[in-house]
Design a protein around this motif. Structure first.
Motif: not given
Length: 598
Positions: A363-375, A391-396, A559-565
């Motif tokens: 994003d504009t701050t250069g921070e990497s936003l990641v989702l990993k192996d979502i099934n 920041g866990s990746g829900k909206t992404t 209900i899906v619980v996301l943490e750090q993507g």
């Protein structure tokens, strides 16, 4: 220059009108030279009747003799006639050139806007609204000025200068040669100043973009500015941007306004030796008084085009700077595009599946936003809720479904088909979205609801508003559905805005629904009404809920619980509470908070 030349592809459809305009300019230049040539019979025959005739200018006397009347009358009639025809040519030429310029810029602005609309959401996270508005506003206006006005001036002055130059050499080539000693110095000065003005203009365009960005942010966030008492802070930041723009423009003005007196000084420096030379020739009787007067008059007429061409060069440098910024925007790659022969999605029959989905962007701050192996697999008419810390990746994750972004790896599938195989238009037609930050247009209530389906009848509009529990408060307004709601719906309360957006989604009647924390910013009374409206909206739809208040999703199918993507937990409310993991901890914390608040 290359960037400006690339924009000339927009001129091709209007090439015939452009050529016709240039032909008229040639005629105008011809009439201008004839008008200037009348100075010779004026000096030789009228002011100095005893001068010896010059065979070189006999054609002027011949054509003047065709006009009835005495010498001075003939000259006056010729002057008025030539000026009239020159004016007619210039009017029609300038009008048609303006038409071409306005049409070119209209097409340019349309294509630029279309190009921006096709960009992914990642593009808009990297480019602020103010900067985009500056490029599509003031930068395009600079190009418009160049195309509709400056190009016309350029051709007019070039034609006039060339015609006068030929005439001056025809009168006396030696006199013309001495008078043009100024040309190399004038050209060098013009090129040097042009380069400087282009650099300054590019900086000025950047300052304008920064100013627009600051203005747009402060006006959009005015409620926050006032709530935190930051008016003086924002005023200071705006003033800094404004001062930066002021001094940049003053640098440009200094260069621009230095151009004219420098050109005038060069002209005078050249005129002095010309005067001595002409005086000697006249004394030797090798140059007539009329020829000298005609040359002098023509040279003075040449000065004006030379001065204007120098100014035009500076104006073009400004346009080149703006063109570079516009071309940069055109060159921005459209990340999300339809594949050739893309399929049309008409509904969901089997399932929606996230298969080994990985996503990474900056994003504009250069921070990497990641989702990993979502099934994840969701079946028609199921309700799936996503929870997790900020920041866990829900909206992404949910934003991948309408292809606001494309996956880095893996695939999102509908009915076993990768959604990249479907056209974006047909895919997004199947998805309705209601967000926490409700966006309504500065228009009427009716037109905001109609955004869901512009072809909907009045009956369907009312039905959608009734299902969204909005009809009653709408009818309380004097203008009812034709009530203007202001920018971003500022004339409505938060709950009212949310119900209008729900009515818009109901009218769209899409099989997939995305609710992005749709009630998190509402008070209890408004939330109750909005929840009821959402319940009407969710009926018989596959629903994705991004939840802030976990109490609102207890009845979700998944209900899906996301943490750090990554997916940490998944199940129903009861099964996740029994698991006594992350979801259970979130739920108990919110329950304790609600009791303590009460």
């Amino acid at each position: 220059m290359n960037d400006f030349r690339r924009l000339f592809r927009f001129v091709k459809p209007y090439l015939a009108a452009l050529i016709f305009s240039l032909v008229l300019l040639v005629f105008a230049g011809f009439f201008e030279v004839l008008t200037t040539a009348l100075a010779i019979p004026l000096f030789d025959d009228i002011l100095n009747p005893g001068s010896a005739p010059n065979a070189k200018f006999a054609f002027l006397k011949h054509y003047l003799s065709l006009i009835p009347g005495s010498g001075i009358t003939q000259l006056a009639v010729a002057l008025v006639t030539l000026t009239f025809f020159k004016g007619v040519c210039l009017y029609h030429s300038n009008y048609r050139m303006s038409y071409v310029g306005q049409r070119v810029v209209m097409d340019l602005r349309d294509q630029l806007y279309s190009h921006v609309l096709k960009q992914s959401m990642g593009f808009f996270s990297l480019n602020s609204t103010g900067r985009l508005m500056a490029r599509m506003g003031s930068d395009v206006e600079q190009v418009q000025e160049a195309v509709s006005t400056t190009i016309s001036e350029l051709f007019r002055e070039v034609v006039l200068l060339a015609a006068l130059l030929v005439w001056v050499f025809y009168i006396d080539w030696k006199l013309a040669g001495i008078s043009l000693l100024i040309a190399p110095a004038a050209l060098a000065m013009t090129l040097i100043m042009g380069k400087r003005i282009r650099r300054v203009s590019l900086k000025s365009r950047e300052n304008v973009a920064a100013l627009h960005d600051r203005l747009q942010q402060s006006i959009t966030g005015m409620r926050i500015v006032k709530a935190f008492g930051m008016e003086h802070h924002e005023e200071s930041r705006f003033r800094k941007s404004n001062v930066d723009l002021f001094w940049t423009n003053m640098r440009a003005s200094r260069i621009l306004f230095l151009n004219s007196p420098m050109m005038e000084l060069l002209g005078v420096l050249c005129f002095v030796p010309l005067l001595y030379y002409a005086h000697a020739r006249i004394a030797e009787r090798t140059l007539s008084f009329g020829a000298f007067g005609g040359s002098l008059f023509s040279l003075f007429r040449m000065y004006d085009p030379m001065r204007k061409l120098s100014r035009i060069h500076v104006q073009f440098q400004r346009a080149f700077a703006s063109a570079s910024r516009i071309v940069d925007l055109f060159d921005t790659h459209i990340e999300i595009q339809d594949r050739p022969n893309a399929r049309r999605l008409t509904g969901i029959r089997e399932s929606i599946e996230f298969k080994n989905v990985t996503f990474d962007y900056r994003d504009t701050t250069g921070e990497s936003l990641v989702l990993k192996d979502i099934n994840l697999r969701i079946y028609p008419k199921q309700v799936v809720a996503f929870v997790g810390s900020s920041g866990s990746g829900k909206t992404t994750l949910v934003g991948l479904l309408p292809r606001f972004y494309d996956v880095t790896a893996g695939a999102v599938r509908i009915d076993q088909v990768d959604i990249r195989e479907y056209s974006q238009e047909s895919l997004r037609k199947q998805i309705a979205i209601v967000t926490q930050d409700t966006f309504l247009f500065n228009d009427t209530i009716r037109n905001n609801i109609l955004y869901g389906d512009p072809s909907a009848s009045e009956e369907r509009i009312v039905e959608a508003a009734q299902a969204a529990l909005a009809h009653d408060f709408i009818m309380q307004f004097p203008m009812k559905y034709d009530t203007p709601i202001g920018e971003r719906g500022q004339r409505l309360s938060g709950g009212e805005r949310q119900r209008i957006s729900i009515a818009r989604a109901i009218l769209k009647n899409s099989p997939i629904l995305v609710l992005d924390e749709a009630t998190s910013a509402l008070d209890s009374e408004s939330e109750k009404l909005v929840q009821q409206a959402l319940s009407n909206l969710m009926h018989d739809r596959t629903t994705f809920v991004i939840a802030h208040r976990l109490s609102t999703i207890r009845n979700a199918d998944i209900i899906v619980v996301l943490e750090q993507g990554q997916i940490e937990e998944m199940g129903t409310h009861d099964s996740l509470m029994e698991l006594n993991g992350l979801y259970s901890r979130f739920f108990r914390l919110q329950t304790v908070d609600s009791f303590s608040t009460a």
